[in-house]
Design an enzyme around this catalytic site. Sequence first.
Site, PDB file in Angstrom:
ATOM      1  N   THR A  78       0.821  -1.210   0.000  1.00 29.16           N
ATOM      2  CA  THR A  78       0.000   0.000   0.000  1.00 29.16           C
ATOM      3  C   THR A  78       0.860   1.268   0.000  1.00 29.16           C
ATOM      4  O   THR A  78       2.013   1.244   0.459  1.00 29.16           O
ATOM      5  CB  THR A  78      -0.878   0.004   1.266  1.00 29.16           C
ATOM      6  OG1 THR A  78      -1.496   1.272   1.424  1.00 29.16           O
ATOM      7  CG2 THR A  78      -0.063  -0.292   2.531  1.00 29.16           C
ATOM      8  N   ASP A  79       0.263   2.378  -0.445  1.00 28.23           N
ATOM      9  CA  ASP A  79       0.976   3.666  -0.377  1.00 28.23           C
ATOM     10  C   ASP A  79       1.081   4.164   1.065  1.00 28.23           C
ATOM     11  O   ASP A  79       1.853   5.081   1.354  1.00 28.23           O
ATOM     12  CB  ASP A  79       0.287   4.715  -1.266  1.00 28.23           C
ATOM     13  CG  ASP A  79      -1.159   5.002  -0.894  1.00 28.23           C
ATOM     14  OD1 ASP A  79      -1.694   4.372   0.041  1.00 28.23           O
ATOM     15  OD2 ASP A  79      -1.779   5.869  -1.556  1.00 28.23           O
ATOM     16  N   GLU A  80       0.298   3.578   1.986  1.00 31.01           N
ATOM     17  CA  GLU A  80       0.289   4.087   3.373  1.00 31.01           C
ATOM     18  C   GLU A  80       1.628   3.882   4.070  1.00 31.01           C
ATOM     19  O   GLU A  80       1.896   4.522   5.082  1.00 31.01           O
ATOM     20  CB  GLU A  80      -0.833   3.421   4.180  1.00 31.01           C
ATOM     21  CG  GLU A  80      -2.196   3.677   3.581  1.00 31.01           C
ATOM     22  CD  GLU A  80      -3.343   3.535   4.571  1.00 31.01           C
ATOM     23  OE1 GLU A  80      -3.099   3.439   5.777  1.00 31.01           O
ATOM     24  OE2 GLU A  80      -4.492   3.514   4.097  1.00 31.01           O
ATOM     25  N   TYR A 108      -1.852  -0.531  11.055  1.00 28.94           N
ATOM     26  CA  TYR A 108      -1.998  -1.194   9.750  1.00 28.94           C
ATOM     27  C   TYR A 108      -0.789  -0.917   8.860  1.00 28.94           C
ATOM     28  O   TYR A 108      -0.142  -1.840   8.337  1.00 28.94           O
ATOM     29  CB  TYR A 108      -3.288  -0.731   9.047  1.00 28.94           C
ATOM     30  CG  TYR A 108      -3.307  -1.030   7.557  1.00 28.94           C
ATOM     31  CD1 TYR A 108      -3.403  -2.337   7.085  1.00 28.94           C
ATOM     32  CD2 TYR A 108      -3.206   0.004   6.609  1.00 28.94           C
ATOM     33  CE1 TYR A 108      -3.401  -2.612   5.711  1.00 28.94           C
ATOM     34  CE2 TYR A 108      -3.206  -0.264   5.249  1.00 28.94           C
ATOM     35  CZ  TYR A 108      -3.301  -1.567   4.802  1.00 28.94           C
ATOM     36  OH  TYR A 108      -3.286  -1.843   3.456  1.00 28.94           O
ATOM     37  N   LYS A 156       2.184  -3.353   7.409  1.00 25.78           N
ATOM     38  CA  LYS A 156       2.448  -3.533   5.970  1.00 25.78           C
ATOM     39  C   LYS A 156       3.898  -3.144   5.650  1.00 25.78           C
ATOM     40  O   LYS A 156       4.569  -3.812   4.861  1.00 25.78           O
ATOM     41  CB  LYS A 156       1.474  -2.688   5.121  1.00 25.78           C
ATOM     42  CG  LYS A 156       0.039  -3.156   5.103  1.00 25.78           C
ATOM     43  CD  LYS A 156      -0.173  -4.524   4.457  1.00 25.78           C
ATOM     44  CE  LYS A 156       0.036  -4.526   2.971  1.00 25.78           C
ATOM     45  NZ  LYS A 156      -0.363  -5.856   2.385  1.00 25.78           N
TER      46      LYS A 156
HETATM   47  P1  NAD Z   1      -9.700  -7.297   2.100  1.00 24.24           P
HETATM   48  O1  NAD Z   1      -9.717  -7.004   3.568  1.00 24.24           O
HETATM   49  O2  NAD Z   1     -10.917  -7.023   1.288  1.00 24.24           O
HETATM   50  O3  NAD Z   1      -9.329  -8.837   1.877  1.00 24.24           O
HETATM   51  C1  NAD Z   1      -8.347  -9.488   2.597  1.00 24.24           C
HETATM   52  C2  NAD Z   1      -8.471 -10.984   2.340  1.00 24.24           C
HETATM   53  O4  NAD Z   1      -7.420 -11.646   3.062  1.00 24.24           O
HETATM   54  C3  NAD Z   1      -9.791 -11.582   2.824  1.00 24.24           C
HETATM   55  O5  NAD Z   1     -10.316 -12.443   1.843  1.00 24.24           O
HETATM   56  C4  NAD Z   1      -9.393 -12.357   4.068  1.00 24.24           C
HETATM   57  O6  NAD Z   1     -10.215 -13.492   4.333  1.00 24.24           O
HETATM   58  C5  NAD Z   1      -7.965 -12.764   3.738  1.00 24.24           C
HETATM   59  N1  NAD Z   1      -7.162 -13.018   4.939  1.00 24.24           N
HETATM   60  C6  NAD Z   1      -7.036 -12.213   6.031  1.00 24.24           C
HETATM   61  N2  NAD Z   1      -6.242 -12.794   6.940  1.00 24.24           N
HETATM   62  C7  NAD Z   1      -5.846 -13.986   6.408  1.00 24.24           C
HETATM   63  C8  NAD Z   1      -4.995 -15.044   6.873  1.00 24.24           C
HETATM   64  N3  NAD Z   1      -4.411 -14.977   8.067  1.00 24.24           N
HETATM   65  N4  NAD Z   1      -4.800 -16.097   6.071  1.00 24.24           N
HETATM   66  C9  NAD Z   1      -5.381 -16.172   4.845  1.00 24.24           C
HETATM   67  N5  NAD Z   1      -6.206 -15.222   4.385  1.00 24.24           N
HETATM   68  C10 NAD Z   1      -6.439 -14.134   5.147  1.00 24.24           C
HETATM   69  O7  NAD Z   1      -8.425  -6.525   1.540  1.00 24.24           O
HETATM   70  P2  NAD Z   1      -8.239  -5.725   0.175  1.00 24.24           P
HETATM   71  O8  NAD Z   1      -8.757  -4.359   0.349  1.00 24.24           O
HETATM   72  O9  NAD Z   1      -8.696  -6.553  -0.961  1.00 24.24           O
HETATM   73  O10 NAD Z   1      -6.632  -5.631   0.151  1.00 24.24           O
HETATM   74  C11 NAD Z   1      -5.867  -6.696  -0.371  1.00 24.24           C
HETATM   75  C12 NAD Z   1      -4.396  -6.346  -0.260  1.00 24.24           C
HETATM   76  O11 NAD Z   1      -4.119  -5.168  -0.977  1.00 24.24           O
HETATM   77  C13 NAD Z   1      -3.928  -6.098   1.181  1.00 24.24           C
HETATM   78  O12 NAD Z   1      -2.657  -6.643   1.334  1.00 24.24           O
HETATM   79  C14 NAD Z   1      -3.894  -4.582   1.282  1.00 24.24           C
HETATM   80  O13 NAD Z   1      -2.912  -4.179   2.225  1.00 24.24           O
HETATM   81  C15 NAD Z   1      -3.509  -4.202  -0.131  1.00 24.24           C
HETATM   82  N6  NAD Z   1      -3.997  -2.881  -0.589  1.00 24.24           N
HETATM   83  C16 NAD Z   1      -5.319  -2.541  -0.446  1.00 24.24           C
HETATM   84  C17 NAD Z   1      -5.758  -1.308  -0.938  1.00 24.24           C
HETATM   85  C18 NAD Z   1      -7.219  -0.885  -0.833  1.00 24.24           C
HETATM   86  O14 NAD Z   1      -7.547   0.255  -1.161  1.00 24.24           O
HETATM   87  N7  NAD Z   1      -8.135  -1.754  -0.425  1.00 24.24           N
HETATM   88  C19 NAD Z   1      -4.857  -0.434  -1.546  1.00 24.24           C
HETATM   89  C20 NAD Z   1      -3.514  -0.822  -1.647  1.00 24.24           C
HETATM   90  C21 NAD Z   1      -3.104  -2.044  -1.180  1.00 24.24           C
HETATM   91  O1  DAU Z   2      -4.161   3.991   0.512  1.00 23.25           O
HETATM   92  C1  DAU Z   2      -4.385   2.619   0.425  1.00 23.25           C
HETATM   93  C2  DAU Z   2      -5.221   2.159   1.596  1.00 23.25           C
HETATM   94  O2  DAU Z   2      -6.533   2.636   1.383  1.00 23.25           O
HETATM   95  C3  DAU Z   2      -5.214   0.652   1.780  1.00 23.25           C
HETATM   96  O3  DAU Z   2      -3.914   0.226   2.076  1.00 23.25           O
HETATM   97  C4  DAU Z   2      -6.164   0.239   2.906  1.00 23.25           C
HETATM   98  O4  DAU Z   2      -6.237  -1.172   2.997  1.00 23.25           O
HETATM   99  C5  DAU Z   2      -7.530   0.790   2.583  1.00 23.25           C
HETATM  100  O5  DAU Z   2      -8.429   0.491   3.637  1.00 23.25           O
HETATM  101  C6  DAU Z   2      -7.476   2.304   2.369  1.00 23.25           C
HETATM  102  O6  DAU Z   2      -7.169   2.991   3.616  1.00 23.25           O
HETATM  103  P1  DAU Z   2      -7.925   4.340   4.045  1.00 23.25           P
HETATM  104  O7  DAU Z   2      -7.817   4.500   5.500  1.00 23.25           O
HETATM  105  O8  DAU Z   2      -7.512   5.482   3.190  1.00 23.25           O
HETATM  106  O9  DAU Z   2      -9.436   3.934   3.590  1.00 23.25           O
HETATM  107  P2  DAU Z   2     -10.857   4.104   4.291  1.00 23.25           P
HETATM  108  O10 DAU Z   2     -11.877   3.633   3.299  1.00 23.25           O
HETATM  109  O11 DAU Z   2     -10.901   3.508   5.651  1.00 23.25           O
HETATM  110  O12 DAU Z   2     -10.982   5.675   4.455  1.00 23.25           O
HETATM  111  C7  DAU Z   2     -10.867   6.571   3.340  1.00 23.25           C
HETATM  112  C8  DAU Z   2     -10.945   7.998   3.885  1.00 23.25           C
HETATM  113  O13 DAU Z   2     -12.275   8.220   4.390  1.00 23.25           O
HETATM  114  C9  DAU Z   2     -10.003   8.245   5.048  1.00 23.25           C
HETATM  115  O14 DAU Z   2      -9.508   9.582   4.977  1.00 23.25           O
HETATM  116  C10 DAU Z   2     -10.903   8.117   6.283  1.00 23.25           C
HETATM  117  C11 DAU Z   2     -12.265   8.591   5.767  1.00 23.25           C
HETATM  118  N1  DAU Z   2     -13.417   7.944   6.428  1.00 23.25           N
HETATM  119  C12 DAU Z   2     -13.469   6.588   6.458  1.00 23.25           C
HETATM  120  C13 DAU Z   2     -14.529   5.930   7.064  1.00 23.25           C
HETATM  121  C14 DAU Z   2     -14.578   4.423   7.132  1.00 23.25           C
HETATM  122  C15 DAU Z   2     -14.441   8.722   6.963  1.00 23.25           C
HETATM  123  O15 DAU Z   2     -14.402   9.960   6.900  1.00 23.25           O
HETATM  124  N2  DAU Z   2     -15.498   8.078   7.552  1.00 23.25           N
HETATM  125  C16 DAU Z   2     -15.576   6.708   7.647  1.00 23.25           C
HETATM  126  O16 DAU Z   2     -16.563   6.191   8.230  1.00 23.25           O
END
Ligand code: NAD
Ligand code: DAU
Length: 377
Positions: free
Chosen positions: A135-137, A183, A187
């Site tokens: 992730t970019d975080e 988180y 990562k």
């Molecule tokens: P998600 O939470 O939707 O899915 C995570 C999956 O991992 C689920 O299917 C869960 O069952 C599985 N999992 C969790 N713990 C596990 C374990 N111990 N063993 C096996 N499986 C397990 O996540 P996502 O949003 O699809 O993100 C996927 C990946 O991409 C993550 O590594 C996240 O850090 C990265 N990522 C997410 C975003 C985003 O915006 N969602 C952006 C950049 C990177």
């Molecule tokens: O940047 C990549 C990341 O983006 C991934 O690595 C993470 O897995 C993914 O969850 C996401 O993280 P964020 O914290 O940016 O996403 P989230 O959807 O939780 O929140 C997006 C923005 O919205 C953030 O600034 C917080 C705000 N927010 C979120 C929730 C859930 C609110 O204002 N209210 C809310 O209830």
Amino acid sequence: MTRNIIITGGAGFIGSHLVRLLVNKYPDYHIINVDKLTYAGNLANLSDIENYPNYTFVKADICDYDRMLEVMKMYKVDAVIHLAAESHVDRSITDPFTFARTNVMGTLTLLQAARIYWESLPEKYEGKRFHHVSTDEVYGALELTDPDGVESPFTTAASSEHHHAYGRDFFVETTKYNPHSPYSAAKASSDHFVRAYHDTYGMPVVVTNCSNNYGPYQFPEKFIPLFINNIRLHRPLPVYGRGENVRDWLYVEDHARALDLVFHKGKDADTYNIGGFNEWKNIDIVRLLVRTVDRLLGNPEGYSDSLVTFVTDRAGHDLRYAIDSRKIYRELGWEPSLQFEEGLEKTVRWYLENQQWVDDVTSGDYQKYYESMYSGR
Ligand code: NAD
Ligand code: DAU
């Protein structure tokens, strides 16, 4: 070429889009989806491809070393694309240990199982790859300043009506790690372990760091699907702080296409940032979502405006994320395919048309989590 590829976390949001893409695009590949099925994993996300001959689901925990080694051997695994993680920042604030366990120890367990299996083969690491999805975080947070400097190289603008940048600094592949939440700290640690396995053991690895994804099948605790669902249910929309935080949004299928490209063409031991050059303040997304959901539900204009509720900010809330995606554009020719308003409307339609999916994944334990998160905030 035949390849046996483990995708971890394939039942989650991004993982399910990647599994679908690879299973359809490469009939000669065997895709093995390894997922523990936590609250965030759902096999319904893959019901359209579950019976494909080149797809296998294995319910397993990536922290279980014996099981990971067994799966590597059983399926003669050539490559791992690792997405399994705990992914929601708010949950990491209340339960950091689970994040360290899965994101750090789980990644290390998987790396070690891959190493032991691959080093036992006559060809060793030849033709192997461990692709770590991050992730970019990990880079921390950026300031809000006058936009200046990096211009998007993409042939289409990220958005039809919106300026794309809120500052002059962007995350590049060499930006120093500076995570703030449990988180992102977990990562970041996992990224370091992946690179250490390359430097110490010679494992072929590649790392991608992506910005915020949105689209179908995202668990409705995350900002965009949570707000779509709340507008539909006429519930308050809990905007953290003043809604001034900025995120760089990318449609999930565009991320999956980028992962496909990097997995196949990315340089060994290299890092690729992936993002949309598409920055939005949260409050502007809320306004756009309210307008879009009301229109699609046939509500009068302004009907849901009063749902917007400013609540206590997230602890350690990162102000701005912005990815410089010029490397993956330049080296691999990747760019997003959808403008944000188009992708968001597609996403809203999907959630409104798939109410049963939303109800299924938000029933049970999630209700308790929702109430504890937002009551008294
Ligand atoms: P998600 O939470 O939707 O899915 C995570 C999956 O991992 C689920 O299917 C869960 O069952 C599985 N999992 C969790 N713990 C596990 C374990 N111990 N063993 C096996 N499986 C397990 O996540 P996502 O949003 O699809 O993100 C996927 C990946 O991409 C993550 O590594 C996240 O850090 C990265 N990522 C997410 C975003 C985003 O915006 N969602 C952006 C950049 C990177
Ligand atoms: O940047 C990549 C990341 O983006 C991934 O690595 C993470 O897995 C993914 O969850 C996401 O993280 P964020 O914290 O940016 O996403 P989230 O959807 O939780 O929140 C997006 C923005 O919205 C953030 O600034 C917080 C705000 N927010 C979120 C929730 C859930 C609110 O204002 N209210 C809310 O209830």
